[in-house]
Design a protein around this motif. Sequence first.
Motif, PDB file in Angstrom:
ATOM      1  N   PHE A 221       0.926  -1.126  -0.133  1.00  0.00           N
ATOM      2  CA  PHE A 221      -0.019   0.004   0.062  1.00  0.00           C
ATOM      3  C   PHE A 221       0.890   1.366  -0.177  1.00  0.00           C
ATOM      4  CE2 PHE A 221      -2.412  -3.381   2.040  1.00  0.00           C
ATOM      5  CZ  PHE A 221      -3.409  -3.336   1.513  1.00  0.00           C
ATOM      6  N   PHE A 222       0.233   2.331  -0.468  1.00  0.00           N
ATOM      7  CA  PHE A 222       0.969   3.709  -0.264  1.00  0.00           C
ATOM      8  C   PHE A 222       0.619   4.222   0.884  1.00  0.00           C
ATOM      9  CE2 PHE A 222       0.633   8.092  -0.886  1.00  0.00           C
ATOM     10  CZ  PHE A 222       2.122   8.556  -1.010  1.00  0.00           C
ATOM     11  N   GLY A 223       1.321   4.806   1.683  1.00  0.00           N
ATOM     12  CA  GLY A 223       1.114   5.251   2.991  1.00  0.00           C
ATOM     13  C   GLY A 223       1.792   6.411   3.271  1.00  0.00           C
ATOM     14  N   VAL A 224       1.409   7.451   4.397  1.00  0.00           N
ATOM     15  CA  VAL A 224       2.072   8.572   4.700  1.00  0.00           C
ATOM     16  C   VAL A 224       1.898   8.438   6.360  1.00  0.00           C
ATOM     17  CG1 VAL A 224       2.098  11.112   5.005  1.00  0.00           C
ATOM     18  CG2 VAL A 224       1.151   9.941   2.737  1.00  0.00           C
ATOM     19  N   THR A 225       3.576   8.764   6.749  1.00  0.00           N
ATOM     20  CA  THR A 225       3.641   8.509   8.210  1.00  0.00           C
ATOM     21  C   THR A 225       3.095   9.901   8.945  1.00  0.00           C
ATOM     22  OG1 THR A 225       5.804   9.670   8.253  1.00  0.00           O
ATOM     23  CG2 THR A 225       5.662   7.187   7.736  1.00  0.00           C
ATOM     24  N   PRO A 226       3.153  10.031  10.160  1.00  0.00           N
ATOM     25  CA  PRO A 226       2.594  11.139  11.006  1.00  0.00           C
ATOM     26  C   PRO A 226       3.748  12.109  10.587  1.00  0.00           C
ATOM     27  CG  PRO A 226       2.266   9.413  12.336  1.00  0.00           C
ATOM     28  CD  PRO A 226       2.995   8.658  11.122  1.00  0.00           C
ATOM     29  N   GLY A 227       4.955  11.910  10.220  1.00  0.00           N
ATOM     30  CA  GLY A 227       5.835  12.897  10.067  1.00  0.00           C
ATOM     31  C   GLY A 227       5.779  13.424   8.767  1.00  0.00           C
ATOM     32  N   GLY A 228       5.036  12.795   7.822  1.00  0.00           N
ATOM     33  CA  GLY A 228       4.844  13.347   6.487  1.00  0.00           C
ATOM     34  C   GLY A 228       5.728  12.398   5.309  1.00  0.00           C
ATOM     35  N   ASP A 229       6.501  11.327   5.669  1.00  0.00           N
ATOM     36  CA  ASP A 229       7.328  10.602   4.890  1.00  0.00           C
ATOM     37  C   ASP A 229       6.217   9.810   4.088  1.00  0.00           C
ATOM     38  OD1 ASP A 229       9.876  11.128   5.811  1.00  0.00           O
ATOM     39  OD2 ASP A 229       9.507  10.068   7.356  1.00  0.00           O
ATOM     40  N   GLN A 230       6.256   9.507   2.863  1.00  0.00           N
ATOM     41  CA  GLN A 230       5.718   8.808   1.937  1.00  0.00           C
ATOM     42  C   GLN A 230       6.555   7.309   1.947  1.00  0.00           C
ATOM     43  OE1 GLN A 230       4.951  10.619  -1.841  1.00  0.00           O
ATOM     44  NE2 GLN A 230       3.754  12.189  -0.852  1.00  0.00           N
ATOM     45  N   VAL A 231       5.533   6.395   2.144  1.00  0.00           N
ATOM     46  CA  VAL A 231       6.114   5.148   2.182  1.00  0.00           C
ATOM     47  C   VAL A 231       5.193   4.050   1.432  1.00  0.00           C
ATOM     48  CG1 VAL A 231       7.032   5.604   4.614  1.00  0.00           C
ATOM     49  CG2 VAL A 231       4.677   4.710   4.270  1.00  0.00           C
ATOM     50  N   ALA A 232       6.149   2.926   1.115  1.00  0.00           N
ATOM     51  CA  ALA A 232       5.517   1.742   0.746  1.00  0.00           C
ATOM     52  C   ALA A 232       5.267   0.802   1.791  1.00  0.00           C
ATOM     53  CB  ALA A 232       6.165   1.256  -0.440  1.00  0.00           C
ATOM     54  N   VAL A 233       4.053   0.286   2.107  1.00  0.00           N
ATOM     55  CA  VAL A 233       3.800  -0.644   3.218  1.00  0.00           C
ATOM     56  C   VAL A 233       3.436  -1.945   2.810  1.00  0.00           C
ATOM     57  CG1 VAL A 233       2.607  -0.986   5.363  1.00  0.00           C
ATOM     58  CG2 VAL A 233       3.129   1.367   4.623  1.00  0.00           C
ATOM     59  N   LYS A 234       4.250  -3.007   3.020  1.00  0.00           N
ATOM     60  CA  LYS A 234       4.022  -4.245   2.873  1.00  0.00           C
ATOM     61  C   LYS A 234       3.428  -5.117   3.937  1.00  0.00           C
ATOM     62  CE  LYS A 234       7.256  -6.719   0.578  1.00  0.00           C
ATOM     63  NZ  LYS A 234       8.765  -7.326   0.508  1.00  0.00           N
ATOM     64  N   ILE A 235       2.248  -5.667   3.636  1.00  0.00           N
ATOM     65  CA  ILE A 235       1.405  -6.359   4.834  1.00  0.00           C
ATOM     66  C   ILE A 235       1.421  -7.955   4.365  1.00  0.00           C
ATOM     67  CG2 ILE A 235      -0.470  -6.442   6.430  1.00  0.00           C
ATOM     68  CD1 ILE A 235      -0.836  -3.234   5.535  1.00  0.00           C
ATOM     69  N   VAL A 236       1.560  -8.595   5.523  1.00  0.00           N
ATOM     70  CA  VAL A 236       1.420  -9.919   4.960  1.00  0.00           C
ATOM     71  C   VAL A 236      -0.158 -10.410   5.234  1.00  0.00           C
ATOM     72  CG1 VAL A 236       1.931 -12.312   5.970  1.00  0.00           C
ATOM     73  CG2 VAL A 236       3.778 -10.938   5.915  1.00  0.00           C
ATOM     74  N   HIS A 237      -0.631 -11.165   4.218  1.00  0.00           N
ATOM     75  CA  HIS A 237      -1.892 -11.565   4.390  1.00  0.00           C
ATOM     76  C   HIS A 237      -2.079 -12.408   5.584  1.00  0.00           C
ATOM     77  CE1 HIS A 237      -3.183 -10.501   0.282  1.00  0.00           C
ATOM     78  NE2 HIS A 237      -2.363 -11.306  -0.368  1.00  0.00           N
ATOM     79  N   LYS A 238      -3.459 -12.147   6.372  1.00  0.00           N
ATOM     80  CA  LYS A 238      -3.748 -12.620   7.311  1.00  0.00           C
ATOM     81  C   LYS A 238      -3.894 -14.314   7.275  1.00  0.00           C
ATOM     82  CE  LYS A 238      -7.193  -9.138   8.803  1.00  0.00           C
ATOM     83  NZ  LYS A 238      -8.384  -8.763   9.256  1.00  0.00           N
ATOM     84  N   ALA A 239      -3.873 -14.974   6.216  1.00  0.00           N
ATOM     85  CA  ALA A 239      -3.912 -16.181   6.043  1.00  0.00           C
ATOM     86  C   ALA A 239      -2.528 -16.992   6.270  1.00  0.00           C
ATOM     87  CB  ALA A 239      -4.149 -16.597   4.564  1.00  0.00           C
ATOM     88  N   TYR A 240      -1.430 -15.950   6.040  1.00  0.00           N
ATOM     89  CA  TYR A 240      -0.240 -16.258   6.269  1.00  0.00           C
ATOM     90  C   TYR A 240       0.462 -15.801   7.511  1.00  0.00           C
ATOM     91  CZ  TYR A 240      -0.272 -17.672   1.292  1.00  0.00           C
ATOM     92  OH  TYR A 240      -0.851 -18.249   0.440  1.00  0.00           O
ATOM     93  N   ALA A 241      -0.416 -14.934   8.296  1.00  0.00           N
ATOM     94  CA  ALA A 241       0.377 -14.463   9.570  1.00  0.00           C
ATOM     95  C   ALA A 241       0.527 -15.217  10.612  1.00  0.00           C
ATOM     96  CB  ALA A 241      -0.662 -13.085   9.909  1.00  0.00           C
ATOM     97  N   ASP A 242      -0.124 -16.202  10.565  1.00  0.00           N
ATOM     98  CA  ASP A 242       0.436 -17.234  11.832  1.00  0.00           C
ATOM     99  C   ASP A 242       1.399 -18.393  11.294  1.00  0.00           C
ATOM    100  OD1 ASP A 242      -1.416 -16.064  13.485  1.00  0.00           O
ATOM    101  OD2 ASP A 242      -3.234 -17.377  12.906  1.00  0.00           O
ATOM    102  N   ARG A 243       1.780 -18.061  10.201  1.00  0.00           N
ATOM    103  CA  ARG A 243       2.785 -19.254   9.986  1.00  0.00           C
ATOM    104  C   ARG A 243       4.166 -18.935  10.327  1.00  0.00           C
ATOM    105  NH1 ARG A 243       2.382 -21.062   3.788  1.00  0.00           N
ATOM    106  NH2 ARG A 243       4.501 -21.785   4.352  1.00  0.00           N
ATOM    107  N   GLU A 244       5.010 -19.791  10.934  1.00  0.00           N
ATOM    108  CA  GLU A 244       6.199 -19.134  11.729  1.00  0.00           C
ATOM    109  C   GLU A 244       7.314 -19.215  10.754  1.00  0.00           C
ATOM    110  OE1 GLU A 244       7.600 -17.910  14.997  1.00  0.00           O
ATOM    111  OE2 GLU A 244       5.836 -18.654  14.862  1.00  0.00           O
ATOM    112  N   ASP A 245       7.149 -19.660   9.654  1.00  0.00           N
ATOM    113  CA  ASP A 245       8.071 -19.648   8.636  1.00  0.00           C
ATOM    114  C   ASP A 245       8.008 -18.234   7.975  1.00  0.00           C
ATOM    115  OD1 ASP A 245       5.869 -20.568   7.324  1.00  0.00           O
ATOM    116  OD2 ASP A 245       6.870 -21.642   5.728  1.00  0.00           O
ATOM    117  N   ILE A 246       6.752 -18.063   7.650  1.00  0.00           N
ATOM    118  CA  ILE A 246       6.611 -16.811   6.917  1.00  0.00           C
ATOM    119  C   ILE A 246       7.131 -15.395   7.835  1.00  0.00           C
ATOM    120  CG2 ILE A 246       4.893 -15.171   5.877  1.00  0.00           C
ATOM    121  CD1 ILE A 246       5.499 -17.745   4.027  1.00  0.00           C
ATOM    122  N   ARG A 247       6.683 -15.614   8.966  1.00  0.00           N
ATOM    123  CA  ARG A 247       6.993 -14.621   9.738  1.00  0.00           C
ATOM    124  C   ARG A 247       8.485 -14.453  10.242  1.00  0.00           C
ATOM    125  NH1 ARG A 247       2.315 -12.733  12.946  1.00  0.00           N
ATOM    126  NH2 ARG A 247       3.759 -11.673  14.295  1.00  0.00           N
TER     127      ARG A 247
END
Length: 343
Positions: free
Chosen positions: A30-56
């Motif tokens: 996702f494209f996001g903006v921090t409270p300090g105004g930095d423009q960032v690309a935010v990578k988020i792991v799908h919920k389906a994989y969030a509990d997999r220890e190897d992925i984490r």
Amino acid sequence: MESLMPSDPRRIGGIELHGRLGEGGMGQVFFGVTPGGDQVAVKIVHKAYADREDIRERFAREVTAMSMVQGPRVASLIAAAGPDDDQPWLAMEYVRGFTLRDFVHGHGPLDAGMGAALGDLLAEGLGAVHEAGLLHRDLKPANILLSGDGPKIIDFGLVSLGEALDSGAAELTTSGVTLGTPVTMSPEQVSTPTSLTPAADVYSMGASLLFALTSHYPYERRQMPALLWAITDPETAPDLSGVPPELVPVVAGLIAHRADERHDLDEARDRFQHLLASAGFAPGEAYVRLAAVTYIERPSDPPADVDPPRAEPRRERTPRTPTPVVERLASRLSSAYQRDRSL
């Protein structure tokens, strides 16, 4: 950038999300903006994989790598999930501009002078990765962004070091997953992926530079078995057609079949800078010209003047790197790397 879907988060770790940049098999960006105004690309792991220890753990390894590598040729880590967060995520600086792959496809190859400047700066960036004790393992044109400040290396999802490489590669090889991108992989990364050295990244850099100069890779075949055979066969020479004559020796030296016969990064930089001097360029002048030639904002780039998010009524945690997990992993990886170097 695409609009957010109703199911997408609007904020994570204090970062306000404004749109979708892309999606892969294991997560979204996702494209996001921090409270300090930095423009960032935010990578988020799908919920389906969030509990997999190897992925984490692999995600934590990527965060570790980005936090360890500093320099203008590498996209910077801005923030990351805490160890107890439900979904792993990280935020890196948003880099405007085309990837090297998309630039070459749309605007054609670089000339000799700009190719030498690109090679010099890629060697600088890769040097920062190796100085941190890391291997990238997936350097390719799609992982090189051509920003207004010059090229930046991104995507440390396959980064490795010491024991982590051995265990991770064995696991992925067993499951039949290719580690890296075949057209830019060195012979040893195809045949012995658990025993790599920095020379494997040097090969990938050379293959990426060859693409920047010619629009093709060292080896291209229609079928994967034929491609892997060509890469690993010492009798099959790489395709250097189209490389400017003055750059043939250095490109050939970067993609030599034997790892111990390849240029190291310092030698490569010396050669690139000598070529620039012969063409009448000071290095700084060549870098500025390269950025002017290759920086083109993508039509999908978000607006440059997005306001930072407003503070929420409730207090939020400050985005931070997941230090307990990351530090333990970094310590284990660094110890393994130092032990390997002493052998």
